[in-house]
Enzyme design. Structure first.
Site, mmCIF file in Angstrom:
data_model
loop_
_atom_site.group_PDB
_atom_site.id
_atom_site.type_symbol
_atom_site.label_atom_id
_atom_site.label_comp_id
_atom_site.label_asym_id
_atom_site.label_seq_id
_atom_site.Cartn_x
_atom_site.Cartn_y
_atom_site.Cartn_z
ATOM 1 N N TYR A 10 0.853 -1.185 0.000
ATOM 2 C CA TYR A 10 0.000 0.000 0.000
ATOM 3 C C TYR A 10 0.892 1.240 0.000
ATOM 4 O O TYR A 10 1.706 1.426 0.906
ATOM 5 C CB TYR A 10 -0.926 0.033 1.213
ATOM 6 N N GLN B 279 -10.807 0.712 0.757
ATOM 7 C CA GLN B 279 -11.189 -0.164 -0.348
ATOM 8 C C GLN B 279 -9.994 -0.888 -0.953
ATOM 9 O O GLN B 279 -10.128 -2.008 -1.455
ATOM 10 C CB GLN B 279 -11.963 0.607 -1.420
ATOM 11 N N GLN C 46 8.731 15.762 10.022
ATOM 12 C CA GLN C 46 7.669 14.794 10.310
ATOM 13 C C GLN C 46 6.315 15.475 10.434
ATOM 14 O O GLN C 46 5.291 14.909 10.063
ATOM 15 C CB GLN C 46 7.987 14.026 11.587
ATOM 16 N N HIS D 218 4.072 15.615 7.359
ATOM 17 C CA HIS D 218 3.427 14.409 6.829
ATOM 18 C C HIS D 218 1.910 14.530 6.872
ATOM 19 O O HIS D 218 1.219 14.055 5.974
ATOM 20 C CB HIS D 218 3.861 13.178 7.631
ATOM 21 N N GLU E 66 8.117 6.019 16.823
ATOM 22 C CA GLU E 66 8.412 5.444 15.505
ATOM 23 C C GLU E 66 9.840 5.809 15.097
ATOM 24 O O GLU E 66 10.656 4.950 14.773
ATOM 25 C CB GLU E 66 7.409 5.975 14.483
ATOM 26 N N HIS E 67 10.140 7.106 15.088
ATOM 27 C CA HIS E 67 11.482 7.614 14.794
ATOM 28 C C HIS E 67 12.056 8.238 16.063
ATOM 29 O O HIS E 67 11.363 8.986 16.749
ATOM 30 C CB HIS E 67 11.441 8.696 13.706
ATOM 31 N N ASP F 120 14.297 8.057 5.718
ATOM 32 C CA ASP F 120 13.096 8.092 4.876
ATOM 33 C C ASP F 120 13.418 7.802 3.419
ATOM 34 O O ASP F 120 12.558 7.315 2.685
ATOM 35 C CB ASP F 120 12.433 9.466 4.966
ATOM 36 N N GLU G 10 -0.184 -36.195 28.942
ATOM 37 C CA GLU G 10 -1.170 -35.235 28.423
ATOM 38 C C GLU G 10 -2.484 -35.909 28.024
ATOM 39 O O GLU G 10 -3.419 -35.234 27.606
ATOM 40 C CB GLU G 10 -0.594 -34.470 27.224
ATOM 41 N N HIS H 185 -0.989 -39.994 20.040
ATOM 42 C CA HIS H 185 0.370 -39.474 19.903
ATOM 43 C C HIS H 185 1.377 -40.518 20.389
ATOM 44 O O HIS H 185 2.405 -40.770 19.744
ATOM 45 C CB HIS H 185 0.536 -38.195 20.734
#
Length: 428
Positions: free
Chosen positions: A124, A186, A255, A258, A322-323, A356, A410, A415
């Site tokens: 994306y 979408q 930043q 953005h 994040e940064h 970046d 168990e 098994h």
């Protein structure tokens, strides 16, 4: 920006609060669009593209003609810049390749691990307020190195029904196999369910706004993996009086531009630096073409004074940026002790912009505090680790009794029997 002096620990959660909508405000819309796309496929995607992007498309796929034309609209200087960045990103991500790991855990028992690429991935690429062709590099380059066979790219069209030439050129350069003119919820729904034009993928990558972030999280309910929750961008800078105020301000604004829901924070042990940075931000923001958007982000951002590095570090790890930029004399203290950060930038000459675009590290990173538990995109993001084992007659004799005892304890007798049958045959 808001200046906050020595905030009490009890107030940190409010001081560090991100300017994001709650999931409850978004989830209903995302669910509604997902259900519509699942039922009506391309026709639904086209409807929402007209609704949200303001363009009525006849088809969703980018044509060969559009791809070929894109290269002619980009300067040779920019092409060289993109190619240089691509080379650095390739160098860093190729170095992340690992060999097969094989061990003998017990005589006759061989176990190993091998990497296999995810066959179908969706990328994306935001293109609304800024066509982020750099994100194409960050996602398509490691996908190609990993060996992903199908690389589907979705990006929203502009009012003319086109995707930015820079995105198309970079996608072609990096080996993307299909490009679709679709963005937002979408796009994520299309890659989750598949439509007549959009292939269904196994994992979705890429940043986006809060609607895209929630859509990616919803995709996981339908068996599609995601890289991480990656929403509005954020940056935290820690700096002392060794930092240059104009540099710090420029990083904060890089930043902030953005989007209006981005957030930037400065933490400093120097009141003088905070004052100087505040002045520089006001001065530099005036020259930005995206001033109005950056100003909204700056209004939601803070300059925080603390008395020492230990308090600063505690706040940083609580925020989980994040940064994270370090501009202090005692940089090693932060480098060695930071626990929660997507990507770290060290020193006065390491702007976040380098990561970046062109230093080589990946800029697709966890936001909104998710760096406490998520890594940024890397080569392993496009691989799966598969384990293998081969046991000889001697090997099953060596570990058979162990398996039988554990299975019986168990209550899983089938098994146990799977081992007992083999052991009995070997004892004949």
């Amino acid at each position: 920006m808001n200046i906050i002096l020595n905030p009490k620990k009890s107030t940190w959660s409010n001081v560090l609060k991100r300017p994001t909508k709650t999931v409850e405000n978004i989830e209903h819309t995302v669910n509604e669009i997902f259900n519509d796309v699942k039922r009506h496929k391309d026709s639904s995607v086209l409807k929402y593209t007209e609704m949200f992007d303001g363009v009525n498309l006849d088809h969703l796929l980018v044509s060969e003609e559009e791809l070929n034309a894109a290269s002619n609209h980009i300067s040779e200087d920019l092409k060289r810049a993109i190619q240089t960045a691509k080379q650095n990103i390739e160098t860093f991500h190729k170095a992340q390749k690992t060999e097969k790991i094989k061990v003998t855990t017990t005589t006759g028992v061989d176990c190993w691990q091998e990497k296999r690429p995810i066959q179908k991935v969706g990328l994306y690429i935001p293109g609304g307020t800024a066509p982020l062709f750099s994100t194409v590099l960050m996602l398509a380059v490691p996908a190609k190195i990993a060996g992903c066979k199908e690389i589907v790219l979705c990006s929203p069209p502009n009012k003319q029904g086109k995707i930015a030439h820079e995105i198309l050129y970079t996608a072609q350069l990096c080996g993307v196999t299909k490009i679709v003119k679709v963005g937002g919820i979408q796009a994520i729904a299309g890659m989750t369910f598949g439509t007549e034009s959009i292939p269904q993928v196994y994992k979705i990558f890429g940043p986006g706004n809060q609607y895209v972030t929630v859509a990616k999280q919803l995709a996981t309910k339908f068996g599609v993996a995601i890289d991480m929750p990656a929403g509005p961008s954020e940056l935290l800078v820690v700096a002392d009086d060794s930092a240059k105020a104009s540099y710090v301000a420029s990083d904060l604004l890089s930043q902030a531009e953005h989007g209006s829901d981005s957030q930037v924070i400065l933490i400093s042990t120097s009141k003088a630096l905070i004052e100087a940075v505040s002045i520089e931000v006001e001065k530099q923001i005036q020259a930005l073409p995206r001033m109005e958007m950056a100003q909204k982000a700056i209004d939601n951002s803070n300059l925080i004074y603390v008395e020492n590095d230990a308090i600063a570090l505690e706040i940083i790890n609580a925020y989980a940026p994040e940064h994270f930029i370090i501009c202090t004399k005692n940089e090693a203290f932060y480098v060695d002790n930071v626990l929660n950060a997507g990507s770290v930038f060290i020193g006065n000459f390491t702007p976040e912009s380098a990561g970046d675009y062109a230093s080589g590290t990946n800029h697709t990173l966890p936001t909104n505090g998710y760096s406490r538990s998520y890594s940024g995109v890397n080569l392993d993001s496009f691989n799966k680790s598969i384990t293998f084992q081969k046991i000889s007659e001697e090997g099953i004799l060596n570990i058979g009794k162990t398996i039988e005892l554990m299975a019986e304890a168990e209550g899983l007798h089938a098994h146990k029997n799977a081992v007992t049958l083999r052991l009995n045959d070997l004892k004949k």
